[in-house]
Motif scaffolding. Structure first.
Motif, short mmCIF file in Angstrom:
data_model
loop_
_atom_site.label_atom_id
_atom_site.label_comp_id
_atom_site.label_asym_id
_atom_site.label_seq_id
_atom_site.Cartn_x
_atom_site.Cartn_y
_atom_site.Cartn_z
N SER A 250 26.18 37.51 27.39
CA SER A 250 25.98 38.67 27.29
C SER A 250 26.99 38.69 26.06
O SER A 250 27.89 38.29 26.39
CB SER A 250 26.54 39.51 28.79
OG SER A 250 25.29 39.46 29.28
N LYS A 251 27.26 39.59 25.49
CA LYS A 251 28.15 40.06 24.91
C LYS A 251 29.20 40.50 25.18
O LYS A 251 28.97 41.76 25.95
CB LYS A 251 27.38 40.57 23.10
CG LYS A 251 28.73 41.03 22.20
CD LYS A 251 27.85 41.22 20.98
CE LYS A 251 29.12 41.92 20.24
NZ LYS A 251 30.20 40.92 19.82
N VAL A 252 31.07 40.44 25.48
CA VAL A 252 31.21 40.77 25.37
C VAL A 252 33.32 40.87 25.58
O VAL A 252 32.85 40.52 24.52
CB VAL A 252 32.53 39.77 26.90
CG1 VAL A 252 33.86 39.66 28.22
CG2 VAL A 252 31.04 38.86 27.94
N LEU A 253 33.37 42.33 25.74
CA LEU A 253 34.21 43.15 24.88
C LEU A 253 35.10 42.93 25.68
O LEU A 253 35.37 44.18 27.00
CB LEU A 253 33.70 43.99 24.11
CG LEU A 253 34.91 45.18 23.42
CD1 LEU A 253 35.99 44.94 22.19
CD2 LEU A 253 34.78 46.79 23.23
N VAL A 254 36.71 42.97 25.06
CA VAL A 254 37.51 43.16 26.07
C VAL A 254 38.76 43.73 26.29
O VAL A 254 39.22 43.82 24.36
CB VAL A 254 38.60 42.05 26.61
CG1 VAL A 254 39.45 41.74 27.64
CG2 VAL A 254 37.54 40.42 27.40
N ASP B 115 27.63 44.64 25.91
CA ASP B 115 26.62 44.39 26.74
C ASP B 115 28.02 44.97 28.11
O ASP B 115 27.24 45.14 29.01
CB ASP B 115 25.94 43.49 27.19
CG ASP B 115 24.84 43.15 26.34
OD1 ASP B 115 24.23 43.94 25.93
OD2 ASP B 115 24.85 41.22 25.74
N VAL B 116 29.05 43.92 27.97
CA VAL B 116 29.89 43.36 29.55
C VAL B 116 31.49 44.78 28.60
O VAL B 116 31.21 43.66 27.62
CB VAL B 116 30.18 42.82 30.14
CG1 VAL B 116 31.00 42.20 30.63
CG2 VAL B 116 29.14 42.31 30.59
N ILE B 117 31.59 45.73 29.56
CA ILE B 117 33.12 45.80 28.43
C ILE B 117 34.30 45.46 30.21
O ILE B 117 34.21 46.29 31.09
CB ILE B 117 32.95 47.15 28.25
CG1 ILE B 117 32.04 48.11 27.11
CG2 ILE B 117 34.21 47.98 27.96
CD1 ILE B 117 31.66 49.42 27.07
N ALA C 262 36.60 35.34 34.19
CA ALA C 262 35.75 34.75 33.31
C ALA C 262 34.23 34.47 33.87
O ALA C 262 33.42 34.31 33.79
CB ALA C 262 36.11 33.10 32.36
N GLU C 263 34.35 33.94 35.38
CA GLU C 263 33.45 33.86 36.07
C GLU C 263 32.63 34.42 36.48
O GLU C 263 31.99 35.15 36.88
CB GLU C 263 33.72 33.21 37.34
CG GLU C 263 34.25 31.54 37.30
CD GLU C 263 35.37 30.54 38.13
OE1 GLU C 263 35.03 31.22 39.71
OE2 GLU C 263 35.68 29.08 38.08
N PHE C 264 33.46 35.82 36.94
CA PHE C 264 32.55 37.21 37.49
C PHE C 264 31.60 37.60 35.98
O PHE C 264 31.19 38.08 36.01
CB PHE C 264 33.95 38.31 37.48
CG PHE C 264 33.29 39.33 38.27
CD1 PHE C 264 32.18 39.97 39.48
CD2 PHE C 264 33.36 40.47 37.19
CE1 PHE C 264 32.10 40.99 39.36
CE2 PHE C 264 32.87 41.79 38.34
CZ PHE C 264 32.38 41.90 39.14
N VAL C 265 32.67 37.42 34.65
CA VAL C 265 32.17 37.47 33.47
C VAL C 265 30.85 37.45 33.76
O VAL C 265 29.93 38.06 32.67
CB VAL C 265 33.08 38.23 32.21
CG1 VAL C 265 32.29 38.66 31.47
CG2 VAL C 265 34.22 39.31 33.28
#
Length: 183
Positions: free
Chosen positions: A2-6, A61-63, A177-180
């Protein structure tokens, strides 16, 4: 993946943080392609490019919200960002569907130990009410929280305490990182 934004909500990551800075540095190496939005670097004057921030959120996808717990909530920088970016017509309301279905993760650091946040005193889960309410309003899925307790900035001048804080922050970043990656 997924595309991840932190979204980093610490207002002084560069000069006043050990834990949050370490977590962000580790995430950058552990999650190739992750976008890290350093609000303090981008907007030191707290004047946001709302359209740019909304575009980043819409593309993700994930924030992940990464911030220190200050006075039982998020820092003013992150609060103001939320107020200006999460507006009717974008994040909520009859036409505000840009965040629906996205997963939201909270990664928060605290100075106090985990024992302080026991359910019989200050229940940590109660401190997540604004995040959960935001998810309910916007249609995001609250995917969970990963707190890192006992990493007080007051300990950053003690070499042994600082080394322990850095190591614990690296381990936290690995868990995050593993969770995301599992979402």
């Amino acid at each position: 993946m997924s595309k991840v934004l932190v979204v980093s909500g610490h207002p002084r990551t560069g000069d006043d943080s050990v834990a949050n800075k370490t977590i962000l540095e580790e995430l950058a190496s552990l999650l190739p392609g992750v976008e890290i939005d350093h609000l303090d670097e981008l907007y030191p004057d707290y004047v946001f490019d709302v359209e740019a921030e909304q575009n980043k959120l819409a593309a993700a996808d994930v924030i992940v919200l990464q911030y220190p717990l200050w006075w039982y909530g998020w820092p003013a920088l992150l609060q103001k960002w939320m107020e200006e970016v999460f507006v009717r017509g974008f994040s909520h309301g009859s036409t505000g569907t840009a965040l629906r279905g996205k997963k939201l993760v909270v990664s928060v650091t605290t100075g106090a130990s985990e024992a302080y946040y026991a359910p019989d005193s200050v229940d940590f889960n109660n401190l997540l009410t604004p995040v959960k309410a935001t998810c309910a309003l916007t249609g995001m899925e609250f995917a969970g929280s990963l707190p890192l307790f006992g990493v007080s900035y007051a300990n950053r001048t003690d070499e042994a305490a600082r080394a322990d804080m850095v190591e614990r922050s690296r381990l936290h970043a690995q868990r995050l990182a593993e969770f995301v990656s599992s979402l």
